[in-house]
Design a protein around this motif. Structure first.
Motif, mmCIF file in Angstrom:
data_model
loop_
_atom_site.group_PDB
_atom_site.id
_atom_site.type_symbol
_atom_site.label_atom_id
_atom_site.label_comp_id
_atom_site.label_asym_id
_atom_site.label_seq_id
_atom_site.Cartn_x
_atom_site.Cartn_y
_atom_site.Cartn_z
ATOM 1 N N LEU A 164 0.928 -1.174 0.134
ATOM 2 C CA LEU A 164 -0.052 0.044 0.018
ATOM 3 C C LEU A 164 0.842 1.376 -0.107
ATOM 4 N N ASP A 165 1.947 1.202 0.824
ATOM 5 C CA ASP A 165 2.718 2.417 0.713
ATOM 6 C C ASP A 165 3.297 2.804 -0.470
ATOM 7 N N ALA A 166 3.869 1.767 -1.359
ATOM 8 C CA ALA A 166 4.476 2.476 -2.354
ATOM 9 C C ALA A 166 3.544 2.971 -3.562
ATOM 10 N N LEU A 167 2.084 2.589 -3.389
ATOM 11 C CA LEU A 167 1.094 3.195 -4.264
ATOM 12 C C LEU A 167 0.723 4.523 -3.746
ATOM 13 N N GLY A 168 0.920 4.797 -2.531
ATOM 14 C CA GLY A 168 0.353 6.051 -1.856
ATOM 15 C C GLY A 168 -0.925 6.085 -1.403
ATOM 16 N N VAL A 169 -1.166 4.758 -0.834
ATOM 17 C CA VAL A 169 -2.691 4.403 -0.270
ATOM 18 C C VAL A 169 -2.656 4.917 1.146
ATOM 19 N N LYS A 170 -3.618 5.821 1.649
ATOM 20 C CA LYS A 170 -3.648 6.256 3.023
ATOM 21 C C LYS A 170 -4.131 5.633 3.957
ATOM 22 N N VAL A 171 -3.424 5.092 4.943
ATOM 23 C CA VAL A 171 -3.922 4.196 6.073
ATOM 24 C C VAL A 171 -4.056 5.087 7.266
ATOM 25 N N ASP A 172 -5.046 5.007 7.988
ATOM 26 C CA ASP A 172 -5.174 5.536 9.203
ATOM 27 C C ASP A 172 -5.419 4.628 10.503
ATOM 28 N N GLU A 178 -17.045 7.731 0.194
ATOM 29 C CA GLU A 178 -18.385 7.176 0.276
ATOM 30 C C GLU A 178 -18.465 5.975 -0.645
ATOM 31 N N PHE A 179 -17.882 5.754 -1.533
ATOM 32 C CA PHE A 179 -18.056 4.750 -2.608
ATOM 33 C C PHE A 179 -16.718 3.695 -2.412
ATOM 34 N N CYS A 180 -15.921 3.683 -1.320
ATOM 35 C CA CYS A 180 -15.123 2.958 -1.033
ATOM 36 C C CYS A 180 -13.721 2.980 -1.973
ATOM 37 N N ARG A 181 -13.670 4.264 -2.602
ATOM 38 C CA ARG A 181 -12.500 4.535 -3.367
ATOM 39 C C ARG A 181 -11.459 5.042 -2.570
ATOM 40 N N THR A 182 -10.115 4.624 -2.825
ATOM 41 C CA THR A 182 -8.913 4.860 -2.128
ATOM 42 C C THR A 182 -8.117 6.036 -2.288
ATOM 43 N N GLY A 183 -8.535 6.767 -3.437
ATOM 44 C CA GLY A 183 -7.996 7.880 -3.949
ATOM 45 C C GLY A 183 -6.663 7.519 -5.002
ATOM 46 N N VAL A 184 -6.472 5.911 -5.048
ATOM 47 C CA VAL A 184 -5.513 5.466 -5.970
ATOM 48 C C VAL A 184 -6.617 4.854 -7.159
ATOM 49 N N ASP A 185 -6.204 5.437 -8.376
ATOM 50 C CA ASP A 185 -7.061 5.229 -9.501
ATOM 51 C C ASP A 185 -7.317 3.862 -9.638
ATOM 52 N N GLY A 186 -8.770 3.266 -9.484
ATOM 53 C CA GLY A 186 -8.979 1.821 -9.751
ATOM 54 C C GLY A 186 -8.700 1.096 -8.695
ATOM 55 N N LEU A 187 -8.495 1.667 -7.715
ATOM 56 C CA LEU A 187 -8.227 0.803 -6.384
ATOM 57 C C LEU A 187 -9.326 1.088 -5.246
ATOM 58 N N TYR A 188 -9.832 -0.025 -4.713
ATOM 59 C CA TYR A 188 -11.010 0.183 -3.751
ATOM 60 C C TYR A 188 -10.819 -0.809 -2.561
ATOM 61 N N ALA A 189 -11.216 -0.300 -1.466
ATOM 62 C CA ALA A 189 -11.023 -1.158 -0.130
ATOM 63 C C ALA A 189 -12.645 -1.134 0.351
ATOM 64 N N ILE A 190 -12.990 -2.400 1.052
ATOM 65 C CA ILE A 190 -14.427 -2.605 1.502
ATOM 66 C C ILE A 190 -14.096 -3.537 2.796
ATOM 67 N N GLY A 191 -15.151 -3.398 3.506
ATOM 68 C CA GLY A 191 -15.386 -4.215 4.784
ATOM 69 C C GLY A 191 -14.581 -3.747 5.809
ATOM 70 N N ASP A 192 -13.956 -4.762 6.651
ATOM 71 C CA ASP A 192 -13.396 -4.268 7.902
ATOM 72 C C ASP A 192 -11.889 -3.484 7.795
ATOM 73 N N ILE A 193 -11.362 -3.911 6.512
ATOM 74 C CA ILE A 193 -10.085 -2.901 6.176
ATOM 75 C C ILE A 193 -10.379 -1.542 6.092
ATOM 76 N N ALA A 194 -11.550 -1.267 5.541
ATOM 77 C CA ALA A 194 -12.185 0.144 5.254
ATOM 78 C C ALA A 194 -12.679 0.809 6.696
#
Length: 464
Positions: free
Chosen positions: A280-288, A296-312
């Motif tokens: 995730l770090d290498a792609l610049g995905v934000k983790v809090d 609200e649509f489970c988009r991570t901000g990285v084009d084409g990458l989504y996160a759903i469920g408990d990880i979100a």
């Protein structure tokens, strides 16, 4: 090695991931799903399903012990813990196999192994036959979460357990300490207490079941104490001294610390997202705080990458994950789904008595500035509840006084995890108190209490 290409790749085959994969396939997408351990994820294998199977055994035992109340005779009542666990594992196994069948039926390609994002739209999977490369314009992360472990309170599988150990116990606890009174903690406390363990629950917040309406928490606590549980609120376990077959817990309450001895401890202090080793770090995905940040649509901000469920992030519920999975699959397929509304997702806890809720608590509704009307109805006023021998419980509804909007519903008692759905449908259809009052509820049913609770909010209750 050339990567095998799909329209959509899902990482994780829990209730979010496998549902997303199936919905994507239904919409004509070519879909692959990657799973490193069990089809169905934690929910089907180590969470929702096996715990409910075990709690059902405890419920039947409880009813057998009350046989005399129903004019029945039952002698030499007891249980075989190994057989209870075996049934639970069989139920989980059956459903896990069912997920594999559904994926195959929907022509979803299944890859067993650990996935890592190696670049935008690319995944490398470490399988037992070596590395496999996959590519897709759309990747859905559904890797779930695991039990949080606090320093000094780590599980060892012998004296200190996580939910996994509690589902396959090496022995029956005699004196049990449960740390945490959320859904997981209170369900295990309820199960082992019913089977005869001397059970103590420690909760750091000012009340057990802290996410529930305060009145419901207080009612549930009274029932648990009646059943023989010891409840310690505004308390925290500072240290565990592990000895031969025993644990000494140092429990701090306010300014005082007391030491109590137990033979088993279950730690249920929350969960952390499975975000490690995904790239995730290498792609610049934000983790809090171990959870992927999404819109609200489970988009991570990285084009084409989504996160759903408990990880979100919260609420950490299987049905939330499944609904998000459907939403994301439809989004990828070019449809226009509605975002999932967290305030319309019910929470259900399968202790005895059961607890269920949706929407705003009374306190939260007031905090948000609503002028409210509150209705209540007790199980003791309902014919079906009395006939079932389940007179302990209540239903509480919270309305906006001006608009009649159903802001929240809160329940404690027999089968409330089934009843809550009525209010969920009402909220989805934007019902008002008038709609609910004008609905004819069948008699004799527990659902009539839902009607009476609404009537009570407007001073029109009949049976109280």
């Amino acid at each position: 090695m050339a990567a095998k290409t799909f329209d959509m790749i899902v990482v994780g085959a829990g209730p979010g991931g496998y549902v997303a994969a199936i919905r994507g396939a239904q919409l004509g997408l070519s879909v692959a799903i990657v799973e490193r351990e069990h089809m169905g994820g934690i929910c089907l294998n180590w969470g929702c399903i096996p715990t409910k199977a075990m709690l059902r055994s405890a419920e039947v035992l409880h009813l057998m012990e009350r046989a005399g109340e129903f004019g029945l005779k039952a002698d030499k009542i007891g249980y075989d813990l190994d057989a209870v666990v075996k049934r639970s594992r069989k139920v989980a196994g059956q459903l896990s196999a069912g997920v594999s069948h559904l994926l195959k039926k929907n022509k979803v390609t299944t890859v067993m192994g650990a996935a890592t994002l190696t670049g935008k739209g690319r995944i490398s999977v470490e399988t037992d036959k070596g590395q496999q490369e996959l590519a897709a314009d759309h990747i859905v992360l559904a890797t779930g979460a695991r039990a949080r472990e606090l320093p000094g309170l780590e599980a060892d599988g012998d004296l200190v357990w996580t939910y996994k150990h509690a589902l396959q116990p090496p022995r029956m606890p005699k004196k049990l300490l449960v740390i945490g009174s959320g859904a997981i903690g209170i369900e295990f406390a309820s199960f082992y207490n019913t089977l005869g363990a001397d059970t103590t629950v420690v909760e750091v917040m000012d009340r057990i079941l802290p996410v529930e309406d305060a009145e419901i928490s207080a009612f549930a606590k009274k029932q648990f104490v009646k059943q023989g549980m010891t409840i310690m609120e505004k308390a925290s376990v500072k240290k565990l001294d592990r000895g031969q077959g025993k644990v000494t817990a140092h429990i701090e309450t306010g300014d005082t610390t007391e030491t109590l001895e137990f033979d088993t401890v279950i730690s249920a202090v929350g969960i952390v997202g499975n975000v490690e080793n995904l790239g995730l770090d290498a792609l610049g995905v934000k983790v809090d705080r171990t959870h992927v940040v999404v819109d609200e649509f489970c988009r991570t901000g990285v084009d084409g990458l989504y996160a759903i469920g408990d990880i979100a992030g919260a609420p950490w519920l299987a049905h939330k994950a499944s609904h998000e999975g459907v939403m994301v699959a439809e989004l990828i397929a070019g449809e226009k789904p509605h975002p999932v509304r967290p305030d319309s997702i019910a929470g259900c806890t399968y202790c005895q008595p059961q607890v269920a809720s949706v929407g705003l608590s009374e306190a939260r509704a007031r905090e948000l500035g609503h002028d409210i009307k509150v209705g209540r109805f007790p199980f003791i006023g309902n014919g079906k509840a009395i006939a079932l021998g389940e007179p302990e419980g209540m239903i509480k509804t919270v309305f906006d006084a001006e608009t009649g909007e159903l802001l929240g519903a809160h329940m404690v008692g027999a089968e409330v995890t089934e009843l809550i759905q009525g209010y969920l449908v009402g909220r989805q259809l934007e019902t008002t108190e008038q709609d609910l009052m004008n609905t004819v509820f069948p008699h004799p049913t527990l659902s009539e209490m839902m009607h009476e609770s609404v009537l009570d909010a407007w001073g029109r209750v009949i049976h109280m």
